[in-house]
Design an enzyme around this catalytic site. Sequence first.
Site, mmCIF file in Angstrom:
data_model
loop_
_atom_site.group_PDB
_atom_site.id
_atom_site.type_symbol
_atom_site.label_atom_id
_atom_site.label_comp_id
_atom_site.label_asym_id
_atom_site.label_seq_id
_atom_site.Cartn_x
_atom_site.Cartn_y
_atom_site.Cartn_z
ATOM 1 N N ASP A 19 -19.765 -12.576 23.862
ATOM 2 C CA ASP A 19 -19.069 -11.907 22.752
ATOM 3 C C ASP A 19 -19.100 -10.400 22.983
ATOM 4 O O ASP A 19 -19.795 -9.669 22.280
ATOM 5 C CB ASP A 19 -19.729 -12.281 21.427
ATOM 6 N N CYS A 71 0.835 -1.204 0.000
ATOM 7 C CA CYS A 71 0.000 0.000 0.000
ATOM 8 C C CYS A 71 0.871 1.256 0.000
ATOM 9 O O CYS A 71 1.749 1.402 0.863
ATOM 10 C CB CYS A 71 -0.920 0.004 1.221
ATOM 11 N N GLN A 102 -19.517 -8.109 11.856
ATOM 12 C CA GLN A 102 -18.081 -8.310 11.746
ATOM 13 C C GLN A 102 -17.582 -7.793 10.394
ATOM 14 O O GLN A 102 -18.284 -7.878 9.378
ATOM 15 C CB GLN A 102 -17.729 -9.788 11.905
ATOM 16 N N CYS A 136 -12.352 -9.470 21.442
ATOM 17 C CA CYS A 136 -11.639 -8.615 20.491
ATOM 18 C C CYS A 136 -10.561 -7.797 21.200
ATOM 19 O O CYS A 136 -10.032 -6.843 20.632
ATOM 20 C CB CYS A 136 -12.611 -7.701 19.746
#
Length: 443
Positions: free
Chosen positions: A362, A66, A263, A389
């Site tokens: 979660d 990138c 997600q 996460c």
Amino acid sequence: MPVTVVESLDHEGRGVARVGGKAVFIEGALPGERVEYEVLRSRPNYEQAHTLRVLRPSAQRVAPPCPHYGVCGGCSMQHLDAVAQAAVKQRVLEDALWHVGRVRPGIVHAAIHGPAWGYRERARLTVRLVPSQGGVLLGFHQRRSSYVADMQVCPVLPPHVAAMLPALHELVAGLSIADRLPQIELACGDEATVLVFRILRPLTQADTRRLLAFAGQWQVRAWVQPEGPDSACPLQPDDEPGLYYTLPEFGLRMEYRPTDFTQVNARINRLLIRRAMQLLAPSAGERIADLFCGLGNFSLPIARAGAQVVGVEGSDALVRRAGENAGRNGLAANARFYAANLFEATEDSLAALGPLDKMLIDPPREGAIAVVKALGAQCRPARIVYVSCNPATLARDAAVLVHEKGYALRGVGIANMFPQTSHVESVALFEYAGERPAGASRV
């Protein structure tokens, strides 16, 4: 400029070295490398720095593809081989579990891998009109800054979205409200793509025509959001978003609005659900709680196995969406959803869910400390699958489960949900290791 040898990577993907008794965190450096670096910030016990030259490169170093790498804050690990990235994240997770929680897993599961590029199906692009820098800037924030990294390409976005970035610059520059359009939210489903334009001033008729022409040319849906997320609506009243993703392994179709949480990586999400279901092993006759359930991403696969699911979520809108998805998939009889603030969970609020055999958690980055502290005699599921996460909050919560609540950490592993970034997604299995009240579970 100083030179050092890098020892390891930290949780943000920075190289870590020891120089003169201080930890030095060096952006762009990899373990084993000898680098020349520049100090950006110095503190009594540590320094923050960035790499000037790599004098002895690692065999795992790759050329970042990138052109915005190093400026854009969206990715920080493009210089590391994608397979090695997953190994680093697994070490970060295990280190957090031990150093924060003083727990070790019984086994370490194989990392869940997917595409390294073109995976990011959700994104929020910041927009700024800065005449002194050539006009409209559009992209993610710059690294360590609130300024915008003006992106003309982005290899982590789906190819059809990345291809429209130059045209998106031109579109915004031509609007009458270019200085009052701070954000564009992207949501890609299996068959549709929606762009939600956050507007702080009403569109003119000419603006509307421009947006609709752009949407037609690039085959996307254009929405506007004048206030909070609930205010988002299609630019054309009858233009439904058509957003859904499928979970073929479970015969499910999940519909959602572009501002709903889903997600970012659909392929990894499917594999993550498979792993979670293998660990949870739901079966007919069981009652299972899905906490922080969202729109039913895990709830409905659990229900498809025949278990009775109690889904709890803080967002009323997502609770409605979960119920609608249950109905559309023929699972309304197996899944019930309720709105509650799980950050204020108590023993009584968990007991009110009724007897539970198992639980899936979660949570967002903040973790689920109130939930794990509320577990006790009234609510003690035999098995808990925890999808995380944030390794730090998982480790903190794991410490409570293992050292205070009688659970054992049977296994843990990462899912590389965000390749090229330092973000660590993981799934862990806890099992109750003590005695449970008679009849409390059929597991």
